[in-house]
Scaffold this active site. Structure first.
Site, PDB file in Angstrom:
ATOM      1  N   HIS A  20       0.839  -1.210   0.000  1.00  0.00           N
ATOM      2  CA  HIS A  20       0.000   0.000   0.000  1.00  0.00           C
ATOM      3  C   HIS A  20       0.871   1.257   0.000  1.00  0.00           C
ATOM      4  O   HIS A  20       0.596   2.208  -0.728  1.00  0.00           O
ATOM      5  CB  HIS A  20      -0.891   0.047   1.254  1.00  0.00           C
ATOM      6  CG  HIS A  20      -1.928  -1.025   1.355  1.00  0.00           C
ATOM      7  ND1 HIS A  20      -2.103  -1.782   2.490  1.00  0.00           N
ATOM      8  CD2 HIS A  20      -2.851  -1.465   0.470  1.00  0.00           C
ATOM      9  CE1 HIS A  20      -3.105  -2.637   2.309  1.00  0.00           C
ATOM     10  NE2 HIS A  20      -3.575  -2.474   1.079  1.00  0.00           N
ATOM     11  N   LYS A  44     -17.795  -6.110   8.307  1.00  0.00           N
ATOM     12  CA  LYS A  44     -16.506  -6.786   8.532  1.00  0.00           C
ATOM     13  C   LYS A  44     -16.070  -6.620   9.971  1.00  0.00           C
ATOM     14  O   LYS A  44     -16.399  -5.629  10.613  1.00  0.00           O
ATOM     15  CB  LYS A  44     -15.439  -6.167   7.611  1.00  0.00           C
ATOM     16  CG  LYS A  44     -15.416  -6.763   6.208  1.00  0.00           C
ATOM     17  CD  LYS A  44     -14.155  -6.318   5.480  1.00  0.00           C
ATOM     18  CE  LYS A  44     -14.116  -6.806   4.046  1.00  0.00           C
ATOM     19  NZ  LYS A  44     -12.950  -6.257   3.318  1.00  0.00           N
ATOM     20  N   ARG A  96      -2.526  -6.587  -8.337  1.00  0.00           N
ATOM     21  CA  ARG A  96      -1.391  -7.512  -8.201  1.00  0.00           C
ATOM     22  C   ARG A  96      -1.476  -8.644  -9.201  1.00  0.00           C
ATOM     23  O   ARG A  96      -0.467  -9.271  -9.516  1.00  0.00           O
ATOM     24  CB  ARG A  96      -1.381  -8.115  -6.785  1.00  0.00           C
ATOM     25  CG  ARG A  96      -1.032  -7.144  -5.688  1.00  0.00           C
ATOM     26  CD  ARG A  96      -1.490  -7.652  -4.349  1.00  0.00           C
ATOM     27  NE  ARG A  96      -2.934  -7.833  -4.357  1.00  0.00           N
ATOM     28  CZ  ARG A  96      -3.667  -8.097  -3.295  1.00  0.00           C
ATOM     29  NH1 ARG A  96      -3.099  -8.233  -2.122  1.00  0.00           N
ATOM     30  NH2 ARG A  96      -4.976  -8.238  -3.392  1.00  0.00           N
ATOM     31  N   SER A 134      -2.963  -7.711   3.084  1.00  0.00           N
ATOM     32  CA  SER A 134      -3.174  -7.582   4.535  1.00  0.00           C
ATOM     33  C   SER A 134      -3.552  -8.936   5.121  1.00  0.00           C
ATOM     34  O   SER A 134      -3.098  -9.314   6.206  1.00  0.00           O
ATOM     35  CB  SER A 134      -4.286  -6.571   4.822  1.00  0.00           C
ATOM     36  OG  SER A 134      -3.957  -5.308   4.302  1.00  0.00           O
TER      37      SER A 134
HETATM   38  O1  PNS Z   1      -9.376  -2.922   0.394  1.00  0.00           O
HETATM   39  P1  PNS Z   1     -10.703  -3.378  -0.166  1.00  0.00           P
HETATM   40  O2  PNS Z   1     -11.507  -4.010   0.950  1.00  0.00           O
HETATM   41  O3  PNS Z   1     -10.536  -4.277  -1.354  1.00  0.00           O
HETATM   42  O4  PNS Z   1     -11.491  -2.066  -0.659  1.00  0.00           O
HETATM   43  C1  PNS Z   1     -12.774  -2.168  -1.233  1.00  0.00           C
HETATM   44  C2  PNS Z   1     -13.441  -0.782  -1.409  1.00  0.00           C
HETATM   45  C3  PNS Z   1     -13.389   0.009  -0.109  1.00  0.00           C
HETATM   46  C4  PNS Z   1     -12.717  -0.030  -2.480  1.00  0.00           C
HETATM   47  C5  PNS Z   1     -14.910  -1.027  -1.857  1.00  0.00           C
HETATM   48  O5  PNS Z   1     -15.492  -1.966  -1.013  1.00  0.00           O
HETATM   49  C6  PNS Z   1     -15.744   0.248  -1.854  1.00  0.00           C
HETATM   50  O6  PNS Z   1     -15.537   1.135  -2.648  1.00  0.00           O
HETATM   51  N1  PNS Z   1     -16.716   0.326  -0.911  1.00  0.00           N
HETATM   52  C7  PNS Z   1     -17.569   1.480  -0.744  1.00  0.00           C
HETATM   53  C8  PNS Z   1     -19.006   1.193  -1.152  1.00  0.00           C
HETATM   54  C9  PNS Z   1     -19.227   1.478  -2.619  1.00  0.00           C
HETATM   55  O7  PNS Z   1     -18.983   2.553  -3.125  1.00  0.00           O
HETATM   56  N2  PNS Z   1     -19.717   0.448  -3.318  1.00  0.00           N
HETATM   57  C10 PNS Z   1     -19.966   0.523  -4.743  1.00  0.00           C
HETATM   58  C11 PNS Z   1     -18.662   0.343  -5.520  1.00  0.00           C
HETATM   59  S1  PNS Z   1     -18.965  -0.588  -6.884  1.00  0.00           S
END
Ligand code: PNS
Length: 171
Positions: A20, A44, A96, A134
């Site tokens: 990150h 979560k 990745r 992570s």
């Molecule tokens: O590190 P992660 O858990 O892969 O991140 C995922 C994240 C935070 C980018 C994604 O879950 C997100 O954008 N959540 C916010 C809710 C949202 O906007 N959902 C619609 C996106 S398609």
């Protein structure tokens, strides 16, 4: 007068890894300000609270760029709504592998549908971080493996402490 270009780097960051940090550093070459945005996700059960994750991001990124160019924040709800409130023109995501691409593809399309003015910029993970997540860092640490070089110095001891506390609480 040119406006400052702001990017949001969203994620769970539970915890922040050196992968990150590398993406954040590279994003600062492309954007004037990078806001690392920790999702508060009630579905979560993270190892670290959202505030702890923000604190670790701020500490780990302190030396990377001039003050004010990297921020850390919490968000909930729709990512593009948060990005719009921040005046961001882009969302940064790291890739990745092909599996990451498949995970990101629908999110990129949905975010573009909701907010076509906000671009998603996907950065390929550097080779040395392509195996890093992570989840795997937590797994390695939980089984006594070395996490040297995988997480920032400020994160490592906190992770080991937290895992010890978790083990004690469960036993
Ligand atoms: O590190 P992660 O858990 O892969 O991140 C995922 C994240 C935070 C980018 C994604 O879950 C997100 O954008 N959540 C916010 C809710 C949202 O906007 N959902 C619609 C996106 S398609």
């Amino acid at each position: 007068m040119p406006t400052s270009r702001i990017a949001i780097f969203p994620g769970s960051f539970d915890p922040l890894t050196n992968g990150h940090v590398d993406l954040i550093r590279r994003a600062t070459r492309l954007f004037d300000r990078v806001i690392v945005a920790v999702l508060m996700n009630p579905d979560k059960q993270p190892l670290f609270t959202a505030d702890e994750r923000v604190a670790m991001i701020l500490e780990s990124c302190a030396g990377i760029a001039a003050p004010g160019r990297i921020e850390a924040d919490l968000f909930e709800g729709l990512l593009v709504a948060y990005a719009a409130r921040q005046g961001a023109c882009a969302v940064i995501r790291g890739l990745r592998s092909g599996a990451d691409f498949d995970y990101e593809r629908p999110m990129v399309s949905m975010n573009a549908h909701l907010a076509p003015e906000i671009e998603t910029v996907c950065l390929l993970a550097a080779d040395r971080y392509a195996h890093l997540s992570s989840r795997l860092v937590k797994e390695v640490a939980a089984h006594g493996g070395s996490i040297e070089g995988l997480v920032p110095e400020t994160v490592g001891p906190r992770l080991l402490d937290r895992l010890k506390t978790e083990t004690r609480t469960r036993s």
